[in-house]
Design a protein around this motif. Structure first.
Motif, short mmCIF file in Angstrom:
data_model
loop_
_atom_site.label_atom_id
_atom_site.label_comp_id
_atom_site.label_asym_id
_atom_site.label_seq_id
_atom_site.Cartn_x
_atom_site.Cartn_y
_atom_site.Cartn_z
N GLU A 244 0.81 -1.23 0.00
CA GLU A 244 0.00 0.00 0.00
C GLU A 244 0.84 1.28 0.00
O GLU A 244 0.30 2.36 -0.03
CB GLU A 244 -0.94 -0.01 1.20
N GLY A 245 2.12 1.14 0.10
CA GLY A 245 3.01 2.30 0.09
C GLY A 245 4.40 1.72 0.12
O GLY A 245 4.57 0.51 -0.09
N GLU A 246 5.39 2.55 0.42
CA GLU A 246 6.75 2.00 0.43
C GLU A 246 7.01 1.19 1.68
O GLU A 246 6.65 1.59 2.78
CB GLU A 246 7.74 3.15 0.34
N SER A 247 7.65 0.05 1.49
CA SER A 247 8.07 -0.80 2.61
C SER A 247 9.42 -1.38 2.24
O SER A 247 9.76 -1.47 1.06
CB SER A 247 7.09 -1.95 2.81
N PHE A 248 10.16 -1.79 3.26
CA PHE A 248 11.43 -2.45 2.97
C PHE A 248 11.22 -3.96 3.07
O PHE A 248 10.70 -4.46 4.08
CB PHE A 248 12.50 -2.01 4.00
N VAL A 249 11.61 -4.67 2.01
CA VAL A 249 11.55 -6.13 2.07
C VAL A 249 12.95 -6.64 1.74
O VAL A 249 13.46 -6.40 0.63
CB VAL A 249 10.54 -6.71 1.05
N HIS A 250 13.59 -7.31 2.67
CA HIS A 250 14.93 -7.82 2.42
C HIS A 250 14.88 -8.83 1.27
O HIS A 250 13.93 -9.63 1.19
CB HIS A 250 15.46 -8.50 3.71
N PRO A 251 15.89 -8.82 0.38
CA PRO A 251 15.86 -9.74 -0.78
C PRO A 251 15.73 -11.20 -0.39
O PRO A 251 15.20 -12.01 -1.16
CB PRO A 251 17.20 -9.49 -1.47
N SER A 252 16.17 -11.57 0.80
CA SER A 252 16.06 -12.99 1.18
C SER A 252 14.71 -13.30 1.84
O SER A 252 14.43 -14.46 2.16
CB SER A 252 17.18 -13.36 2.17
N ALA A 253 13.87 -12.29 2.05
CA ALA A 253 12.55 -12.55 2.66
C ALA A 253 11.60 -13.03 1.57
O ALA A 253 11.79 -12.73 0.39
CB ALA A 253 12.01 -11.26 3.29
N GLN A 254 10.59 -13.77 1.99
CA GLN A 254 9.61 -14.29 1.03
C GLN A 254 8.23 -13.77 1.39
O GLN A 254 7.82 -13.92 2.56
CB GLN A 254 9.50 -15.79 1.21
N VAL A 255 7.54 -13.20 0.44
CA VAL A 255 6.15 -12.80 0.72
C VAL A 255 5.27 -13.50 -0.31
O VAL A 255 5.39 -13.27 -1.51
CB VAL A 255 5.96 -11.27 0.62
N VAL A 256 4.43 -14.39 0.17
CA VAL A 256 3.56 -15.18 -0.72
C VAL A 256 2.11 -14.76 -0.47
O VAL A 256 1.65 -14.79 0.66
CB VAL A 256 3.71 -16.69 -0.41
N GLY A 257 1.42 -14.36 -1.52
CA GLY A 257 0.05 -13.86 -1.38
C GLY A 257 -0.97 -14.96 -1.15
O GLY A 257 -0.60 -16.14 -1.11
N PRO A 258 -2.22 -14.62 -0.99
CA PRO A 258 -2.71 -13.26 -1.05
C PRO A 258 -2.34 -12.47 0.20
O PRO A 258 -2.53 -12.97 1.31
CB PRO A 258 -4.23 -13.43 -1.15
#
Ligand code: GTP
Length: 355
Positions: A244-258
């Motif tokens: 919904e806006g800027e966030s920091f996600v480390h390249p090694s983190a995984q975000v799987v939707g939904p």
């Protein structure tokens, strides 16, 4: 046609989530629930909306203002103490000079309001009550109708052996102003218990409008959780992730939707977020944490290697490293979970507690 949303009451069953916010302001997909309800009315071209509110009403007024930002005209009607669903409408009587809609502020539905209004007018009803089928009617107001959809009987939370229908009062009414003649001024009065049964006794034209489209109430944490999931799946593709806006996600983190990630989150290395998940703005997910099927409100801090699964965590909670919060736990605001704690499944933790 005007609509009045019932946004007061005690909200005891939704605790510990409603400690210092009204039930209608609990965030659903990072927006107050009421914003979804107002959006629904607007979609049906209902733009004159009265909000009948009790305590903590300032929060609602501060957020919604005159409604223009949300495409509606809002009028506020504030009670000094809960007046019941009908008592609250009575207070706003002078604003209601023609047929109007009453909507419980804790339900979400796809009910076709235009079709319901036509149904009400064709039958010249004094009151039309939307009826929806549920699997277990014993915890609701059951409404029995005849072959012409005229209401025959109301049964409040009947036991199984007395149940003759699974159609329940869905908390949406179209009413004529005359109905307020049945409500005493400055007295606690409820539509369900007092007004509708009195109308039947007088032989007034009370109809039930059956519908089968989406309907859910957020009366309990479990239902709130289900609504969040349902809406997430509806608005976000099966595997999509919405930032919904800027966030920091480390390249090694995984975000799987939904999943929806609010603005200003920090998702640290090797952490995993697995949908369905709603992460509020300003949350921090620590290194190696696993977060699955959660609703996390704003500004929560989740420590290193924490495990969260199928739980609701309200705003400003601090979950220290290596702790576990699993199935059906509900944490109120500002809870602190100490390092390594494992909460029992289904735990309800009151605001500000340290566990
Ligand atoms: P519980 O204490 O959890 O049962 O909740 P509640 O008091 O909110 O009762 P209920 O779920 O029956 O309320 C149905 C709808 O009417 C909800 O949207 C409430 O916000 C609203 N409501 C209930 N009582 C009042 C009241 O006294 N005043 C106003 N303005 N709204 C009310």
């Amino acid at each position: 046609m005007k609509a009045i949303i019932l946004a007061g009451g005690e909200a005891t069953r939704l605790r510990p989530l409603t400690h210092n916010i009204p039930k209608t302001m609990v965030p659903v997909l990072n927006r107050p629930f009421l914003e979804h309800v107002i959006g629904y009315l607007k979609k049906h071209k209902i733009v004159d909306v009265i909000l009948a509110m009790g305590q903590l009403s300032e929060q609602i007024q501060d957020y919604f203002g005159d409604g223009s930002e949300f495409g509606v005209r809002l009028t506020y009607s504030v009670e000094n103490f809960p007046m019941g669903t009908a008592g609250a409408v009575k207070i706003a009587e002078k604003l209601l000079d023609e047929s109007f809609i009453v909507l419980n502020g804790d339900i979400f539905t796809d009910l076709d309001l235009t079709a319901m209004i036509n149904f009400h007018r064709e039958r010249k009803a004094i009151a039309t009550i939307a009826l929806t089928p549920v699997e277990n009617p014993t915890t609701y107001g059951v409404v029995e109708t005849d072959g012409q959809s005229r209401v025959r009987r109301f049964m409040e939370k009947p036991p199984w052996d007395e149940i003759t229908t699974n159609m329940i009062n869905a908390g949406v009414y179209i009413l004529e102003p005359d109905i307020l003649g049945y409500v005493a001024f400055n007295t606690f009065f409820s539509f369900e218990h007092d007004v509708f049964p009195a109308l039947l006794e007088k032989g007034e034209a009370v109809y039930g409008y059956p519908f089968e489209s989406f309907w859910i109430d957020i009366g309990t944490p479990e239902k709130y959780f289900r609504l969040s999931r349902d809406l997430l799946l509806r608005y976000i593709g099966d595997k999509d992730v919405k930032f919904e806006g800027e966030s920091f996600v480390h390249p090694s983190a995984q975000v799987v939707g939904p999943a929806i990630i609010g603005e200003g989150c920090f998702i640290d290395r090797d952490s995993v977020i697995k949908g369905p998940a709603v992460i509020g703005p300003g949350c921090q997910i620590g290194q190696g944490a696993t977060v699955q099927g959660v609703v996390l409100w704003q500004n929560c801090k989740v420590g290193k290697e924490v495990k969260l699964r199928n739980c609701i965590i309200a705003s400003n909670c601090y979950i220290e490293q290596r702790s576990e919060i699993l199935d059906n736990c509900v944490l109120g605001d500002r809870v602190k979970v100490k390092e390594g704690s494992k909460l029992p499944k289904g735990a309800l933790i009151q605001p500000n507690e340290v566990v």
